[in-house]
Scaffold this motif. Structure first.
Motif, PDB file in Angstrom:
ATOM      1  N   ASN A 234       0.835  -1.187   0.000  1.00  0.00           N
ATOM      2  CA  ASN A 234       0.000   0.000   0.000  1.00  0.00           C
ATOM      3  C   ASN A 234       0.877   1.248   0.000  1.00  0.00           C
ATOM      4  OD1 ASN A 234      -2.440   1.420   0.120  1.00  0.00           O
ATOM      5  ND2 ASN A 234      -2.428   1.495   2.352  1.00  0.00           N
ATOM      6  N   LEU A 235       0.447   2.277  -0.721  1.00  0.00           N
ATOM      7  CA  LEU A 235       1.124   3.568  -0.824  1.00  0.00           C
ATOM      8  C   LEU A 235       2.464   3.457  -1.546  1.00  0.00           C
ATOM      9  CD1 LEU A 235       0.394   4.986   2.758  1.00  0.00           C
ATOM     10  CD2 LEU A 235      -0.981   5.187   0.687  1.00  0.00           C
ATOM     11  N   SER A 236       2.592   2.503  -2.438  1.00  0.00           N
ATOM     12  CA  SER A 236       3.820   2.344  -3.210  1.00  0.00           C
ATOM     13  C   SER A 236       3.761   3.195  -4.472  1.00  0.00           C
ATOM     14  CB  SER A 236       4.025   0.877  -3.578  1.00  0.00           C
ATOM     15  OG  SER A 236       2.940   0.389  -4.326  1.00  0.00           O
ATOM     16  N   VAL A 237       4.927   3.658  -4.916  1.00  0.00           N
ATOM     17  CA  VAL A 237       5.047   4.508  -6.100  1.00  0.00           C
ATOM     18  C   VAL A 237       5.920   3.806  -7.127  1.00  0.00           C
ATOM     19  CG1 VAL A 237       6.011   6.668  -6.998  1.00  0.00           C
ATOM     20  CG2 VAL A 237       4.718   6.681  -4.869  1.00  0.00           C
ATOM     21  N   ARG A 238       5.504   3.872  -8.395  1.00  0.00           N
ATOM     22  CA  ARG A 238       6.354   3.360  -9.467  1.00  0.00           C
ATOM     23  C   ARG A 238       6.199   4.240 -10.700  1.00  0.00           C
ATOM     24  NH1 ARG A 238       3.421  -0.792 -12.839  1.00  0.00           N
ATOM     25  NH2 ARG A 238       1.261  -0.769 -12.123  1.00  0.00           N
ATOM     26  N   ILE A 239       7.299   4.500 -11.356  1.00  0.00           N
ATOM     27  CA  ILE A 239       7.293   5.253 -12.604  1.00  0.00           C
ATOM     28  C   ILE A 239       6.881   4.310 -13.722  1.00  0.00           C
ATOM     29  CG2 ILE A 239       8.660   6.624 -14.220  1.00  0.00           C
ATOM     30  CD1 ILE A 239       8.269   7.985 -11.556  1.00  0.00           C
ATOM     31  N   VAL A 240       5.878   4.706 -14.498  1.00  0.00           N
ATOM     32  CA  VAL A 240       5.370   3.837 -15.562  1.00  0.00           C
ATOM     33  C   VAL A 240       5.629   4.407 -16.954  1.00  0.00           C
ATOM     34  CG1 VAL A 240       3.621   2.705 -14.145  1.00  0.00           C
ATOM     35  CG2 VAL A 240       3.065   4.857 -15.318  1.00  0.00           C
ATOM     36  N   ASP A 241       5.990   5.678 -17.049  1.00  0.00           N
ATOM     37  CA  ASP A 241       6.262   6.276 -18.356  1.00  0.00           C
ATOM     38  C   ASP A 241       7.156   7.493 -18.145  1.00  0.00           C
ATOM     39  OD1 ASP A 241       6.268   7.495 -20.867  1.00  0.00           O
ATOM     40  OD2 ASP A 241       4.201   6.932 -21.298  1.00  0.00           O
ATOM     41  N   THR A 242       8.424   7.364 -18.496  1.00  0.00           N
ATOM     42  CA  THR A 242       9.361   8.475 -18.300  1.00  0.00           C
ATOM     43  C   THR A 242       9.130   9.584 -19.313  1.00  0.00           C
ATOM     44  OG1 THR A 242      10.978   7.294 -19.680  1.00  0.00           O
ATOM     45  CG2 THR A 242      11.128   6.988 -17.287  1.00  0.00           C
ATOM     46  N   VAL A 251      -3.026   2.956  -3.853  1.00  0.00           N
ATOM     47  CA  VAL A 251      -3.654   3.123  -2.541  1.00  0.00           C
ATOM     48  C   VAL A 251      -4.679   2.001  -2.412  1.00  0.00           C
ATOM     49  CG1 VAL A 251      -4.816   4.699  -0.956  1.00  0.00           C
ATOM     50  CG2 VAL A 251      -3.351   5.618  -2.773  1.00  0.00           C
ATOM     51  N   SER A 252      -4.279   0.912  -1.793  1.00  0.00           N
ATOM     52  CA  SER A 252      -5.131  -0.279  -1.741  1.00  0.00           C
ATOM     53  C   SER A 252      -6.089  -0.275  -0.561  1.00  0.00           C
ATOM     54  CB  SER A 252      -4.273  -1.547  -1.700  1.00  0.00           C
ATOM     55  OG  SER A 252      -3.389  -1.509  -0.595  1.00  0.00           O
ATOM     56  N   THR A 253      -5.787   0.528   0.468  1.00  0.00           N
ATOM     57  CA  THR A 253      -6.654   0.594   1.636  1.00  0.00           C
ATOM     58  C   THR A 253      -6.350   1.849   2.440  1.00  0.00           C
ATOM     59  OG1 THR A 253      -7.351  -0.541   3.676  1.00  0.00           O
ATOM     60  CG2 THR A 253      -5.051  -0.782   3.033  1.00  0.00           C
ATOM     61  N   PHE A 254      -7.331   2.308   3.200  1.00  0.00           N
ATOM     62  CA  PHE A 254      -7.122   3.392   4.145  1.00  0.00           C
ATOM     63  C   PHE A 254      -7.099   2.866   5.581  1.00  0.00           C
ATOM     64  CE2 PHE A 254      -8.770   5.820   0.495  1.00  0.00           C
ATOM     65  CZ  PHE A 254      -7.726   6.729   0.380  1.00  0.00           C
ATOM     66  N   MET A 255      -7.051   1.561   5.715  1.00  0.00           N
ATOM     67  CA  MET A 255      -6.869   0.983   7.038  1.00  0.00           C
ATOM     68  C   MET A 255      -5.436   1.227   7.496  1.00  0.00           C
ATOM     69  SD  MET A 255      -9.793  -0.120   7.845  1.00  0.00           S
ATOM     70  CE  MET A 255      -9.377  -1.017   9.346  1.00  0.00           C
ATOM     71  N   LYS A 272       4.015  10.332   3.214  1.00  0.00           N
ATOM     72  CA  LYS A 272       4.997  11.391   3.005  1.00  0.00           C
ATOM     73  C   LYS A 272       6.166  10.884   2.162  1.00  0.00           C
ATOM     74  CE  LYS A 272       5.799  14.100   6.436  1.00  0.00           C
ATOM     75  NZ  LYS A 272       6.296  14.670   7.733  1.00  0.00           N
ATOM     76  N   LYS A 273       6.579   9.670   2.416  1.00  0.00           N
ATOM     77  CA  LYS A 273       7.671   9.082   1.643  1.00  0.00           C
ATOM     78  C   LYS A 273       7.294   8.972   0.166  1.00  0.00           C
ATOM     79  CE  LYS A 273       9.508   5.465   3.471  1.00  0.00           C
ATOM     80  NZ  LYS A 273       9.705   4.045   3.870  1.00  0.00           N
ATOM     81  N   ALA A 274       6.040   8.591  -0.095  1.00  0.00           N
ATOM     82  CA  ALA A 274       5.588   8.446  -1.472  1.00  0.00           C
ATOM     83  C   ALA A 274       5.618   9.778  -2.212  1.00  0.00           C
ATOM     84  CB  ALA A 274       4.182   7.841  -1.489  1.00  0.00           C
ATOM     85  N   PHE A 275       5.115  10.826  -1.587  1.00  0.00           N
ATOM     86  CA  PHE A 275       5.068  12.120  -2.281  1.00  0.00           C
ATOM     87  C   PHE A 275       6.442  12.786  -2.333  1.00  0.00           C
ATOM     88  CE2 PHE A 275       0.581  11.471  -1.963  1.00  0.00           C
ATOM     89  CZ  PHE A 275       0.071  12.135  -3.076  1.00  0.00           C
ATOM     90  N   ARG A 276       7.305  12.440  -1.427  1.00  0.00           N
ATOM     91  CA  ARG A 276       8.687  12.900  -1.533  1.00  0.00           C
ATOM     92  C   ARG A 276       9.355  12.283  -2.759  1.00  0.00           C
ATOM     93  NH1 ARG A 276      10.477  11.427   3.278  1.00  0.00           N
ATOM     94  NH2 ARG A 276       9.922  13.406   4.262  1.00  0.00           N
TER      95      ARG A 276
END
Length: 503
Positions: A234-242, A251-255, A272-276
């Motif tokens: 959950n809350l993971s970031v990946r670049i899909v198109d440079t 965002v798989s859950t808000f639990m 915060k880590k994701a948006f950083r």
């Protein structure tokens, strides 16, 4: 939907299954008592009685169900008999569940996942010993009944995850959890008979299949489809198109991420880590993937919104509850609960309670705020707190929504706190929400009863065969073609144009 997203769902559905003890026969006096008990609890506690279905209609339905209880009835038949009273409320947070221990280690489930393409149903993942039933095999009947009829019946028997007359949530969950819904409604069986048709073949075949236990289902699933299981947290970031500077935030859950974290600090840190990371990678197009996100803690949904909302905001404008709900929130073991209740709620003119003014306001993030284009992946299983995020974003004039309508209503829902009641004789359980929650949104900015997609995307046969995330694929094409409906705050408005190729 990726297979990794539903493995956990299948694992935790312990409320659905078969009766492992000898069949329970209930007398008319017992069934009358249980139905009366349930109706009284719903009238006392549920804030949505009469909202989607009139009170007069609910009374007629109750009388009809009550008067038909004239003979002894086994447990599963009574479970089905009670279901219409619960589903008529049309509230996705109100759940009818089997009694404890109804499921056991010997419970058996239909041995595959089913996915629709148009009006047809196909096997997408097969855990039966018959490995010839490969992906793309059209499933025609189960135990002599057309799959379409079974799906329709299961979808109508359970309103979980879908508010009002919205169908997307019921359709989504009843397919993702088809094996569980089937066992809950029809009971567990050692085997099933099916008719089917192989890809590129007109011959209708038939066979009998043994149904696996939950552990057996999971073991074969992991073995055969290990390469398809998504381990993205959950809350993971990946670049899909440079080229287009596009990333996906899952965002798989808000639990909460941890059980022992009442302040949800771990969720806040990961966010915060994701948006950083997004700021570091200079992402201009952010795809927020909330497919299958059933909701969770409202505080966490507000924390996500802080990263793109332009002004200070509140999530909920108003809360209401019935008088009897107070006893569920004020407890003897917590002497501060009465004071806390008085600080947050006042008695209203109808004899219930309403929230006092002064809801918590959240200030937008400044340093890590995302000001590019937002795209939201959504489906019917995007429910509760997830719809709150979608509704607030739409209300702010932001975002391009792709997929299908969310499960909850734009205006709000019945949730907040819950009371699970157990019927005295059958021991069937019903979860009842205690609060009516109104989103702090402008009704005039709604694009439908739920949050509706700007682009409706459905699965193709090729999507099924490749196990493609077709909603993500479509969104990437939108971005590459420069299609945006509501641009980011720092972006000029672009002319919206549809793709030439449609699903």
């Amino acid at each position: 939907m990726k297979i990794g997203r539903v493995i956990l769902i299948v694992s935790v559905l312990v409320v659905f299954g078969r009766l492992t003890a000898p069949a329970q026969l209930l007398t008319p006096a017992q069934t009358h008592a249980d139905l009366t008990f349930l109706k009284r609890k719903l009238d006392m506690l549920h804030p949505g009685m009469g909202y989607y279905t009139s009170e007069a209609r609910m009374e007629q339905l109750y009388d009809s169900l009550y008067n038909r209880l004239t003979d002894p009835m086994d447990y599963l038949a009574f479970y089905r008999h009670v279901s219409p009273l619960v589903t008529a409320i049309k509230d996705g947070h109100t759940n009818l569940n089997h009694r404890k221990s109804y499921i056991g280690r010997t419970t058996r489930f239909i041995p595959f996942y089913i996915r629709p393409v148009g009006d047809q149903y196909f096997i997408s993942h097969n855990v039966s010993p018959d490995t010839t039933l490969r992906r793309g095999t059209e499933l025609l009947t189960i135990n002599g009944r057309p799959v379409a009829d079974l799906h329709r019946e299961l979808m109508n028997a359970d309103h979980s995850g879908s508010d009002g007359d919205n169908l997307t949530g019921r359709r989504q969950w009843s397919l993702v959890q088809f094996a569980d819904y089937y066992a809950a409604w029809y009971g567990s069986a050692d085997s099933i008979r099916i008719t089917y048709r192989f890809p590129d073949d007109t011959l209708i075949r038939h066979t009998s299949l043994r149904c696996p236990t939950l552990n057996g289902f999971r073991a074969v699933l992991h073995k055969r489809y290990r390469h398809e299981i998504s381990n993205r947290p959950n809350l993971s970031v990946r670049i899909v198109d440079t080229l287009t500077q596009t990333a996906v935030l899952r965002v798989s859950t808000f639990m909460g991420l941890k059980k022992t974290d009442p302040l949800q600090l771990a969720f806040n840190r990961e966010l915060k880590k994701a948006f950083r990371q997004l700021r570091k990678d200079n992402v201009q197009n952010l795809i927020v993937d909330m497919q299958g996100n059933g909701g969770g803690i409202v505080l966490n949904s507000a924390r996500l919104l802080r990263y793109w909302m332009p002004k200070p905001f509140t999530i909920m404008q108003h809360e209401e509850m019935k008088r009897a709900a107070r006893a569920e929130l004020v407890t003897r073991w917590n002497p501060l609960s009465a004071l806390n209740f008085s600080l947050h709620y006042r008695q209203d003119k109808r004899g219930g309670f309403a929230s006092r003014s002064g809801h918590k306001r959240f200030r937008p993030r400044q340093r890590l705020a995302f000001r590019g284009n937002l795209y939201f992946l959504m489906n019917g299983a995007s429910f509760s707190a997830t719809t709150s995020v979608l509704a607030k974003t739409l209300d702010a004039g932001l975002g391009t929504f792709v997929g299908e309508a969310s499960g909850s209503a734009y205006w709000g829902d019945f949730a907040g706190h819950f009371k699970t009641v157990t019927l005295p004789n059958s021991r069937i359980q019903v979860r009842i929400p205690l609060k009516k929650l109104y989103h702090a949104v402008d009704p005039g900015r709604a694009n439908g009863f739920t949050v509706e997609p700007d682009f409706v995307v459905t699965r193709s046969y090729d999507d099924l065969m490749t196990n493609r995330d077709y909603i993500l694929d479509y969104t990437l094409r939108l971005i590459r073609d420069g299609v945006v409906v509501r641009p980011g705050l720092d972006k000029p408005a672009l002319k919206t144009r549809p793709l030439q190729a449609s699903r």
